[in-house]
Write a protein that holds these residues in place. Structure first.
Motif, PDB file in Angstrom:
ATOM      1  N   SER A   1      58.228 -35.198  63.831  1.00 47.54           N
ATOM      2  CA  SER A   1      57.467 -33.990  63.505  1.00 47.54           C
ATOM      3  C   SER A   1      56.860 -33.364  64.753  1.00 47.54           C
ATOM      4  CB  SER A   1      56.365 -34.345  62.510  1.00 47.54           C
ATOM      5  OG  SER A   1      55.496 -33.252  62.324  1.00 47.54           O
ATOM      6  N   LYS A   2      56.773 -32.038  64.749  1.00 43.59           N
ATOM      7  CA  LYS A   2      56.147 -31.300  65.846  1.00 43.59           C
ATOM      8  C   LYS A   2      54.744 -30.844  65.482  1.00 43.59           C
ATOM      9  CE  LYS A   2      60.692 -29.645  67.322  1.00 43.59           C
ATOM     10  NZ  LYS A   2      61.577 -28.476  67.470  1.00 43.59           N
ATOM     11  N   LYS A   3      54.241 -31.343  64.367  1.00 45.27           N
ATOM     12  CA  LYS A   3      52.926 -30.960  63.894  1.00 45.27           C
ATOM     13  C   LYS A   3      51.862 -31.361  64.911  1.00 45.27           C
ATOM     14  CE  LYS A   3      49.852 -31.339  59.889  1.00 45.27           C
ATOM     15  NZ  LYS A   3      49.653 -31.945  58.534  1.00 45.27           N
ATOM     16  N   GLY A   4      50.926 -30.449  65.165  1.00 47.27           N
ATOM     17  CA  GLY A   4      49.832 -30.737  66.084  1.00 47.27           C
ATOM     18  C   GLY A   4      50.142 -30.456  67.542  1.00 47.27           C
ATOM     19  N   LEU A   5      51.377 -30.082  67.854  1.00 46.57           N
ATOM     20  CA  LEU A   5      51.761 -29.790  69.233  1.00 46.57           C
ATOM     21  C   LEU A   5      51.552 -28.309  69.553  1.00 46.57           C
ATOM     22  CD1 LEU A   5      55.078 -31.850  69.469  1.00 46.57           C
ATOM     23  CD2 LEU A   5      52.769 -32.567  70.112  1.00 46.57           C
ATOM     24  N   LYS A   6      51.481 -28.012  70.849  1.00 50.53           N
ATOM     25  CA  LYS A   6      51.357 -26.610  71.282  1.00 50.53           C
ATOM     26  C   LYS A   6      52.744 -25.983  71.225  1.00 50.53           C
ATOM     27  CE  LYS A   6      49.249 -28.118  75.018  1.00 50.53           C
ATOM     28  NZ  LYS A   6      48.725 -29.425  74.583  1.00 50.53           N
TER      29      LYS A   6
ATOM     30  N   VAL B   1      57.620 -17.878  73.077  1.00 51.35           N
ATOM     31  CA  VAL B   1      58.835 -18.424  72.466  1.00 51.35           C
ATOM     32  C   VAL B   1      58.452 -19.752  71.837  1.00 51.35           C
ATOM     33  CG1 VAL B   1      61.191 -19.238  72.817  1.00 51.35           C
ATOM     34  CG2 VAL B   1      60.315 -17.302  74.164  1.00 51.35           C
ATOM     35  N   ARG B   2      58.679 -19.887  70.572  1.00 52.88           N
ATOM     36  CA  ARG B   2      58.270 -21.093  69.850  1.00 52.88           C
ATOM     37  C   ARG B   2      59.015 -22.321  70.372  1.00 52.88           C
ATOM     38  NH1 ARG B   2      55.268 -22.075  65.402  1.00 52.88           N
ATOM     39  NH2 ARG B   2      55.833 -23.746  63.954  1.00 52.88           N
ATOM     40  N   ASP B   3      58.263 -23.355  70.689  1.00 54.13           N
ATOM     41  CA  ASP B   3      58.788 -24.671  71.091  1.00 54.13           C
ATOM     42  C   ASP B   3      59.557 -24.648  72.412  1.00 54.13           C
ATOM     43  OD1 ASP B   3      57.728 -25.550  68.694  1.00 54.13           O
ATOM     44  OD2 ASP B   3      59.655 -25.593  67.642  1.00 54.13           O
ATOM     45  N   PHE B   4      59.368 -23.611  73.225  1.00 55.15           N
ATOM     46  CA  PHE B   4      60.204 -23.458  74.414  1.00 55.15           C
ATOM     47  C   PHE B   4      60.022 -24.602  75.411  1.00 55.15           C
ATOM     48  CE2 PHE B   4      61.539 -21.390  78.430  1.00 55.15           C
ATOM     49  CZ  PHE B   4      62.790 -20.944  78.040  1.00 55.15           C
ATOM     50  N   TYR B   5      58.812 -25.141  75.518  1.00 56.62           N
ATOM     51  CA  TYR B   5      58.553 -26.195  76.495  1.00 56.62           C
ATOM     52  C   TYR B   5      58.327 -27.565  75.865  1.00 56.62           C
ATOM     53  CZ  TYR B   5      58.038 -22.295  79.717  1.00 56.62           C
ATOM     54  OH  TYR B   5      58.273 -21.161  80.470  1.00 56.62           O
ATOM     55  N   LEU B   6      58.666 -27.721  74.592  1.00 51.90           N
ATOM     56  CA  LEU B   6      58.592 -29.046  73.989  1.00 51.90           C
ATOM     57  C   LEU B   6      59.746 -29.893  74.505  1.00 51.90           C
ATOM     58  CD1 LEU B   6      57.582 -28.566  70.255  1.00 51.90           C
ATOM     59  CD2 LEU B   6      56.139 -28.816  72.268  1.00 51.90           C
ATOM     60  N   MET B   7      59.468 -31.165  74.728  1.00 53.43           N
ATOM     61  CA  MET B   7      60.489 -32.101  75.186  1.00 53.43           C
ATOM     62  C   MET B   7      60.658 -33.210  74.163  1.00 53.43           C
ATOM     63  SD  MET B   7      59.879 -32.604  79.287  1.00 53.43           S
ATOM     64  CE  MET B   7      61.383 -33.585  79.393  1.00 53.43           C
ATOM     65  N   GLU B   8      61.854 -33.768  74.131  1.00 55.29           N
ATOM     66  CA  GLU B   8      62.136 -34.898  73.248  1.00 55.29           C
ATOM     67  C   GLU B   8      62.222 -36.166  74.092  1.00 55.29           C
ATOM     68  OE1 GLU B   8      65.039 -35.923  69.462  1.00 55.29           O
ATOM     69  OE2 GLU B   8      65.734 -34.546  71.021  1.00 55.29           O
ATOM     70  N   THR B   9      61.444 -37.153  73.733  1.00 55.78           N
ATOM     71  CA  THR B   9      61.437 -38.410  74.475  1.00 55.78           C
ATOM     72  C   THR B   9      62.643 -39.264  74.104  1.00 55.78           C
ATOM     73  OG1 THR B   9      60.151 -39.607  72.804  1.00 55.78           O
ATOM     74  CG2 THR B   9      58.913 -38.347  74.453  1.00 55.78           C
ATOM     75  N   ALA B  10      62.826 -40.335  74.850  1.00 50.36           N
ATOM     76  CA  ALA B  10      63.964 -41.232  74.598  1.00 50.36           C
ATOM     77  C   ALA B  10      63.898 -41.844  73.206  1.00 50.36           C
ATOM     78  CB  ALA B  10      63.999 -42.335  75.660  1.00 50.36           C
ATOM     79  N   SER B  11      62.689 -41.954  72.661  1.00 50.05           N
ATOM     80  CA  SER B  11      62.524 -42.543  71.323  1.00 50.05           C
ATOM     81  C   SER B  11      62.654 -41.506  70.213  1.00 50.05           C
ATOM     82  CB  SER B  11      61.165 -43.235  71.221  1.00 50.05           C
ATOM     83  OG  SER B  11      60.106 -42.296  71.410  1.00 50.05           O
ATOM     84  N   GLY B  12      62.918 -40.249  70.592  1.00 50.24           N
ATOM     85  CA  GLY B  12      63.091 -39.205  69.591  1.00 50.24           C
ATOM     86  C   GLY B  12      61.825 -38.489  69.200  1.00 50.24           C
ATOM     87  N   GLU B  13      60.723 -38.784  69.897  1.00 46.12           N
ATOM     88  CA  GLU B  13      59.452 -38.116  69.622  1.00 46.12           C
ATOM     89  C   GLU B  13      59.375 -36.804  70.414  1.00 46.12           C
ATOM     90  OE1 GLU B  13      57.025 -39.278  67.533  1.00 46.12           O
ATOM     91  OE2 GLU B  13      58.409 -40.901  66.991  1.00 46.12           O
TER      92      GLU B  13
ATOM     93  N   THR C   1      57.081 -34.000  72.395  1.00 43.71           N
ATOM     94  CA  THR C   1      55.846 -34.002  73.153  1.00 43.71           C
ATOM     95  C   THR C   1      55.634 -32.649  73.827  1.00 43.71           C
ATOM     96  OG1 THR C   1      54.672 -35.021  75.014  1.00 43.71           O
ATOM     97  CG2 THR C   1      57.063 -34.990  75.145  1.00 43.71           C
ATOM     98  N   ASP C   2      54.352 -32.281  73.980  1.00 41.79           N
ATOM     99  CA  ASP C   2      54.021 -31.050  74.694  1.00 41.79           C
ATOM    100  C   ASP C   2      53.398 -31.353  76.055  1.00 41.79           C
ATOM    101  OD1 ASP C   2      51.555 -31.987  73.921  1.00 41.79           O
ATOM    102  OD2 ASP C   2      51.067 -30.309  72.614  1.00 41.79           O
ATOM    103  N   GLU C   3      53.662 -32.544  76.591  1.00 40.50           N
ATOM    104  CA  GLU C   3      53.109 -32.932  77.885  1.00 40.50           C
ATOM    105  C   GLU C   3      53.584 -32.013  79.008  1.00 40.50           C
ATOM    106  OE1 GLU C   3      53.985 -37.016  78.580  1.00 40.50           O
ATOM    107  OE2 GLU C   3      52.637 -37.750  76.991  1.00 40.50           O
ATOM    108  N   PHE C   4      54.790 -31.495  78.881  1.00 37.82           N
ATOM    109  CA  PHE C   4      55.307 -30.588  79.914  1.00 37.82           C
ATOM    110  C   PHE C   4      54.477 -29.304  79.956  1.00 37.82           C
ATOM    111  CE2 PHE C   4      58.219 -27.682  82.041  1.00 37.82           C
ATOM    112  CZ  PHE C   4      58.753 -28.493  83.034  1.00 37.82           C
ATOM    113  N   GLU C   5      54.098 -28.813  78.793  1.00 34.58           N
ATOM    114  CA  GLU C   5      53.239 -27.636  78.726  1.00 34.58           C
ATOM    115  C   GLU C   5      51.901 -27.913  79.394  1.00 34.58           C
ATOM    116  OE1 GLU C   5      51.882 -23.757  77.015  1.00 34.58           O
ATOM    117  OE2 GLU C   5      53.770 -24.624  77.659  1.00 34.58           O
ATOM    118  N   ASP C   6      51.378 -29.119  79.214  1.00 30.21           N
ATOM    119  CA  ASP C   6      50.120 -29.491  79.865  1.00 30.21           C
ATOM    120  C   ASP C   6      50.268 -29.474  81.389  1.00 30.21           C
ATOM    121  OD1 ASP C   6      48.915 -29.827  77.407  1.00 30.21           O
ATOM    122  OD2 ASP C   6      49.305 -31.984  77.325  1.00 30.21           O
ATOM    123  N   ALA C   7      51.407 -29.983  81.870  1.00 35.94           N
ATOM    124  CA  ALA C   7      51.650 -29.998  83.317  1.00 35.94           C
ATOM    125  C   ALA C   7      51.762 -28.577  83.862  1.00 35.94           C
ATOM    126  CB  ALA C   7      52.919 -30.787  83.626  1.00 35.94           C
TER     127      ALA C   7
END
Length: 325
Positions: free
Chosen positions: A4-9, A51-63, A65-71
């Motif tokens: 789920s992407k709920k709660g992410l930027k 752009v929706r979800d443009f900087y979201l990344m998918e981790t190796a475990s399939g989760e 994350t918006d950590e890239f947006e934070d960076a």
């Protein structure tokens, strides 16, 4: 399948909001001009270049994350502080700290935009289809056998070939992570390149400047052919609007920083170049009219220029549909 992407930027600005505010009015509204039809409308900065979800990344475990947006936010904050010092406080030449921050910020704007991701998608699309055209049915047969766990029938191979060789019927897009990886690779190189060059600052009292969905404009060298691409290593320089009253020139060579004398023709030439390098939209302050007398180009819908029909280019008449193994 990702989590789920709920709660992410998820509403990601491809051009920083803090930067666009420097072209906005007190209501935090900006004027957006669409190259498609030349229409303009006032819109909240918080919605511009989102752009929706443009900087979201998918981790190796399939989760997800918006950590890239934070960076990105950390680099944006440092860059906008440098712009404020240079423009609002007239600290020029910039301090070493501000120079480094602005070099990183400019490099980030150069590589983070959708045009760079689209270029990557188009390259991946072209290479895959070229591989299909060159290797043909033997490769399709091999891949099908590996996936099916048995030799495919000739009918199955033919059906798959007809599907895959109809290049105009589909397109390939890379995973979003590929763009994030590219940003991580290119941004430090671009920042080092920008940092080491001579910088010029031009400030206006009354003339207004524009920016765009690709705010860093590349200036080709004087002897460049019109069909030649312009990149980081080949550009004669780079232009960057800092706000509606100031722009930065990053030269192609090293040297001392300097100031440019502002005048009407310079503002017009600068704005025209920024407009020509835009992809879909340009932006300006709602009270300004910086586009008067300028030529609006057609929107850029492709980053790779392949003349003619892709099908004919990859599989010209007489090309064997089943090359030998």
């Amino acid at each position: 399948m990702g989590s789920s992407k709920k709660g992410l930027k998820r509403a990601n600005h491809t051009v920083p909001r803090s930067y666009l505010l420097r072209f906005a009015d007190q209501q935090k509204q900006i004027m957006r001009v669409r190259l498609e039809d030349g229409s303009s409308r006032r819109e909240p900065v918080k919605r511009s270049t989102v752009v929706r979800d443009f900087y979201l990344m998918e981790t190796a475990s399939g989760e997800w994350t918006d950590e890239f947006e934070d960076a990105l936010s950390e680099l944006e904050n440092a860059g906008i502080q440098a712009i404020r010092a240079i423009v609002d406080e007239d600290k020029w030449p910039p301090t070493p700290e501000h120079r480094m921050a602005l070099a990183k910020w400019a490099a980030l704007q150069h590589v983070r935009v959708p045009a760079v991701r689209q270029q990557g998608d188009e390259i991946a699309d072209f290479l895959l289809k070229l591989n299909i055209a060159v290797k043909g049915k033997p490769q399709i047969r091999q891949v099908m056998e590996e996936r099916l766990g048995r030799p495919p029938t000739e009918e199955e191979v033919e059906a798959r070939w007809q599907q895959l060789s109809d290049f105009g019927s589909y397109s390939v897009k890379q995973h979003a992570n590929a763009h994030m990886k590219l940003i991580g690779e290119l941004m430090p190189r671009a920042a080092a390149h920008f940092h080491s060059r001579a910088w010029g600052l031009c400030r206006f009292e009354r003339r207004a400047l524009v920016t765009s969905d690709c705010p860093v404009a590349l200036v080709p060298s004087a002897d460049a052919h019109p069909d030649d691409g312009v990149g980081l290593a080949t550009a004669a320089g780079f232009l960057l609007p800092l706000d509606r009253r100031a722009f930065l020139v990053i030269n192609g060579e090293e040297g001392e920083d300097y100031r440019l004398r502002p005048h009407t023709s310079l503002a017009r030439s600068f704005n025209q170049k920024i407009v020509f390098d835009a992809r879909l939209s340009v932006f300006h302050h709602p009270e300004d009219s910086p586009l008067e007398g300028l030529v609006l180009p057609k929107p850029t819908t492709r980053e790779m220029d392949i003349s003619g029909d892709l099908q004919a280019f990859l599989m010209p008449e007489g090309w064997p549909s089943q090359p030998q193994s």
